[in-house]
Design an enzyme around this catalytic site. Sequence first.
Site, PDB file in Angstrom:
ATOM      1  N   GLN A  58       0.847  -1.198   0.000  1.00 42.34           N
ATOM      2  CA  GLN A  58       0.000   0.000   0.000  1.00 42.34           C
ATOM      3  C   GLN A  58       0.882   1.247   0.000  1.00 42.34           C
ATOM      4  O   GLN A  58       1.323   1.682  -1.049  1.00 42.34           O
ATOM      5  CB  GLN A  58      -0.973  -0.075   1.170  1.00 42.34           C
ATOM      6  CG  GLN A  58      -1.983  -1.199   0.955  1.00 42.34           C
ATOM      7  CD  GLN A  58      -2.852  -1.490   2.161  1.00 42.34           C
ATOM      8  OE1 GLN A  58      -3.138  -0.626   2.973  1.00 42.34           O
ATOM      9  NE2 GLN A  58      -3.278  -2.728   2.286  1.00 42.34           N
ATOM     10  N   ASP A  59       1.159   1.809   1.184  1.00 41.88           N
ATOM     11  CA  ASP A  59       2.131   2.907   1.187  1.00 41.88           C
ATOM     12  C   ASP A  59       3.323   2.504   2.055  1.00 41.88           C
ATOM     13  O   ASP A  59       3.265   1.511   2.775  1.00 41.88           O
ATOM     14  CB  ASP A  59       1.497   4.246   1.614  1.00 41.88           C
ATOM     15  CG  ASP A  59       0.898   4.215   3.008  1.00 41.88           C
ATOM     16  OD1 ASP A  59       0.744   3.112   3.575  1.00 41.88           O
ATOM     17  OD2 ASP A  59       0.576   5.287   3.539  1.00 41.88           O
ATOM     18  N   PRO A  60       4.427   3.249   1.991  1.00 41.52           N
ATOM     19  CA  PRO A  60       5.629   2.836   2.732  1.00 41.52           C
ATOM     20  C   PRO A  60       5.402   2.823   4.245  1.00 41.52           C
ATOM     21  O   PRO A  60       4.489   3.482   4.758  1.00 41.52           O
ATOM     22  CB  PRO A  60       6.658   3.913   2.354  1.00 41.52           C
ATOM     23  CG  PRO A  60       6.152   4.535   1.098  1.00 41.52           C
ATOM     24  CD  PRO A  60       4.659   4.465   1.193  1.00 41.52           C
ATOM     25  N   ILE A 120       1.323   3.588  -3.321  1.00 41.33           N
ATOM     26  CA  ILE A 120       1.656   4.981  -2.997  1.00 41.33           C
ATOM     27  C   ILE A 120       3.141   4.955  -2.628  1.00 41.33           C
ATOM     28  O   ILE A 120       3.547   4.137  -1.808  1.00 41.33           O
ATOM     29  CB  ILE A 120       0.807   5.492  -1.807  1.00 41.33           C
ATOM     30  CG1 ILE A 120      -0.683   5.409  -2.136  1.00 41.33           C
ATOM     31  CG2 ILE A 120       1.188   6.926  -1.436  1.00 41.33           C
ATOM     32  CD1 ILE A 120      -1.598   5.583  -0.925  1.00 41.33           C
ATOM     33  N   LYS A 129      -0.922   6.566   5.054  1.00 38.19           N
ATOM     34  CA  LYS A 129      -1.760   7.030   3.923  1.00 38.19           C
ATOM     35  C   LYS A 129      -1.808   8.547   3.778  1.00 38.19           C
ATOM     36  O   LYS A 129      -2.725   9.096   3.175  1.00 38.19           O
ATOM     37  CB  LYS A 129      -3.183   6.459   4.035  1.00 38.19           C
ATOM     38  CG  LYS A 129      -3.234   4.937   3.986  1.00 38.19           C
ATOM     39  CD  LYS A 129      -4.634   4.429   3.662  1.00 38.19           C
ATOM     40  CE  LYS A 129      -4.653   2.919   3.588  1.00 38.19           C
ATOM     41  NZ  LYS A 129      -4.860   2.268   4.854  1.00 38.19           N
TER      42      LYS A 129
END
Length: 215
Positions: A58-60, A120, A129
């Site tokens: 998803q995101d880091p 992302i 997020k």
Amino acid sequence: MTWKDIIENEQQKPYYGKLKEEIDKRYENSIVFPEKQNIFKAFSLTKFEDLKVVILGQDPYHGIGQAQGLSFSTPSNIKNPPSMVNILKEINDDLGKKSVCEDGDLTPWAKQGIMLLNTILTVEQGLAKSHHNLGWEIFTDNIIKYISDNKENVIFLLWGSPAISKTKLIDKNKHFILTAPHPSPLSVYRGFYGCKHFSKTNEILKKLNKEEIIW
């Protein structure tokens, strides 16, 4: 085509100019991960022509020192986050042996043709997020579509609803899609444990006469 060509093509599009401006501003004014030079690390470690597997994140990670530009991966000197612990446990249960990446750094996977791509590519410290809807999703959706259109027999490992929602971008007639709940502690017992994606990936690669992954 190389990743450099593909990324440069995206960078010509209007959305990317806005995204870059916003990201540059945030790197200037707050603490953002990963380090700027590692934003595209997933592309530099896995060549387009060598691509066998895509693992979507998803995101880091948003803790200090955790993010390194590869989905789920952390530098070897950082304690493994819970999702990584659960991935390593599933590898052990699935294959009956420990991963070559017990330290949490998945660089050896990337060098074997596994693209570790977050949807992302940046995040602010402590704020999961926080870079949602800035334009990264457009960029990574286009990358996934490009892979789908221009490669064959890529194995996509999609863990959790956000990753599974990307199925619509992938041509199921040309590629393999394996789905499971996310390996986070919240959902790991809903079917990530026991998904056997690591042995299944190698079974597919074997049938394709491709070198299996050393997980």
